[in-house]
Design an enzyme around this catalytic site. Structure first.
Site, PDB file in Angstrom:
ATOM      1  CB  SER A  62      -0.940   0.022   1.211  1.00  0.00           C
ATOM      2  OG  SER A  62      -0.226  -0.011   2.428  1.00  0.00           O
ATOM      3  CD  GLU A 113       4.623  14.149   4.772  1.00  0.00           C
ATOM      4  OE1 GLU A 113       4.622  13.760   3.589  1.00  0.00           O
ATOM      5  OE2 GLU A 113       4.502  13.380   5.743  1.00  0.00           O
ATOM      6  CD  GLN A 160      23.021  18.773 -19.843  1.00  0.00           C
ATOM      7  OE1 GLN A 160      22.784  17.748 -19.216  1.00  0.00           O
ATOM      8  NE2 GLN A 160      23.652  18.775 -21.001  1.00  0.00           N
TER       9      GLN A 160
END
Length: 380
Positions: free
Chosen positions: A131, A243, A337
């Site tokens: 789950s 959160e 990059q």
């Protein structure tokens, strides 16, 4: 001057920044990452200086700070070291916010002062092997046995469990009705007999990382129950909303540091006789990232205001989680990059941002789930 920030908050940021510059510089962060060691010294320094009590009421030794205060603190912490910010957020969210809002007076008195002082640390156990995105399908069970409950099952990706004193667990206590019903939340001592913790090797987040936890006949007293029996799913959703603010703030702070490092590099790294930042292709990359950073910061301030005023809706939570997670991942990728071959080298810090940011679109609710939530709130 930061938009929407008071002079007191500016002063707070100055104190936090000076402290972290001293105890959590780039060399320290690199050492924690390379040796897979939690930033204990930095965590303890934050505790000694009172920052772990930011959101707790004064009666528990805290400062009574707002969600905006917390977002600012975690953004600055994340700018120095994202994993330190994530360690702090678990204590703010699960050891302080959840206990203060849903706990008994006894639980508040027993737990919150220890969290404020940095003496107690928290983890959160929701996800299980079967789950993940379907979190409410959890099966780890707590069965009443006299005045106690006995826990059996397994939790997956319980981050920080190996350094936590308590874990807030979502457990199945009933099978009646929808899967969201019959879930209860418990505050469990991580040192109890029958708890086995295994560290999971991961791509990033090396300093603290995550764990798999097995519960074999773990006996906890009824006083470990947080909130009402069988009504814990609402507590899970509530703490997840909190959160999302914390995670987003810490992550955009980390994204900002990656941006700053790449910007300095682009101004000093020369190719074809001039700095690479003078090339339009590079400039456009920085312009795009600047927009993402400014948008993300504005979204965090807005979301914090909504929380302070009781107006944060499910869609708001999904929007901020989705956009900032994707922005952090994109910014770290583009910055690597820009660094070119040096970005790919482990002796340079950009590879850490690239590795750590990859979790943002997976953990705490995938980007795909956030888009599902957003679409559903539009009536689609």
């Amino acid at each position: 001057m930061n938009f929407g920030i008071t002079s007191d908050q500016e002063a707070m940021l100055g104190h936090v920044r000076a402290l972290l510059d001293d105890v959590c510089d780039m060399a320290y962060v690199a050492k924690c990452d390379e040796t897979r060691t939690p930033p204990r010294e930095a965590f303890d320094a934050m505790a000694r200086n009172g920052w772990l009590g930011l959101i707790a009421p004064e009666e528990y030794g805290g400062a009574g700070g707002s969600p905006t205060d917390l977002a600012l603190l975690l953004e600055e912490t994340g700018n120095h070291f994202e994993e330190l910010g994530l360690w702090l957020f678990r204590n703010f969210t699960y050891g302080c916010y959840a206990v203060l809002k849903h706990g008994t007076d006894e639980q508040k008195r027993r737990i919150v002062p220890g969290v404020v002082k940095g003496e107690l640390s928290f983890a959160f156990g929701l996800t299980e092997p079967d789950s993940g995105s379907d979190a409410a399908a959890l099966r780890t069970r707590a069965v009443a046995d006299g005045s106690d409950f006995v826990i059996n099952g397994r939790k997956q990706f319980t981050s920080g469990m190996d350094i936590a004193d308590y874990v807030l667990l979502a457990l199945r206590t009933s099978d009646q009705g929808k899967k969201q019903l019959g879930i209860s939340t418990f505050i469990v001592d991580t040192k109890l007999p029958g708890i086995e913790v295994r560290k999971i090797p991961t791509l990033g987040q090396h300093a603290i990382g995550t764990t798999e936890v097995t519960f074999n006949d773990v006996r906890v007293p009824a006083t470990a129950l947080l909130g009402q029996l069988d009504k814990g799913w609402a507590i899970c959703e509530d703490t997840l909303r909190y959160e999302r603010l914390c995670l987003s703030a810490a992550r955009i702070g980390a994204a900002r540091r990656a941006f700053e490092l790449a910007l300095d590099y682009a101004k000093t790294r020369t190719q074809f006789g001039k700095p690479i930042g003078s090339f339009q292709v590079t400039q456009h990359k920085f312009a795009d990232m600047k927009v993402m950073l400014d948008t993300s910061q504005t979204m965090i301030r807005r979301y914090a205001w909504l929380m302070e005023n009781g107006k944060a809706e499910r869609a708001d939570t999904a929007v901020i989680k989705y956009y900032i997670a994707e922005s952090y991942k994109t910014i770290s990728d583009v910055c690597l990059q820009i660094f070119g071959g040096y970005g790919y080298c482990m002796e340079y810090p950009m590879q850490r941002f690239f590795r750590d940011s990859r979790l943002a679109t997976i953990g705490g609710g995938t980007s795909e789930i956030q888009k599902n939530i957003i679409a559903a709130t539009l009536g689609l």
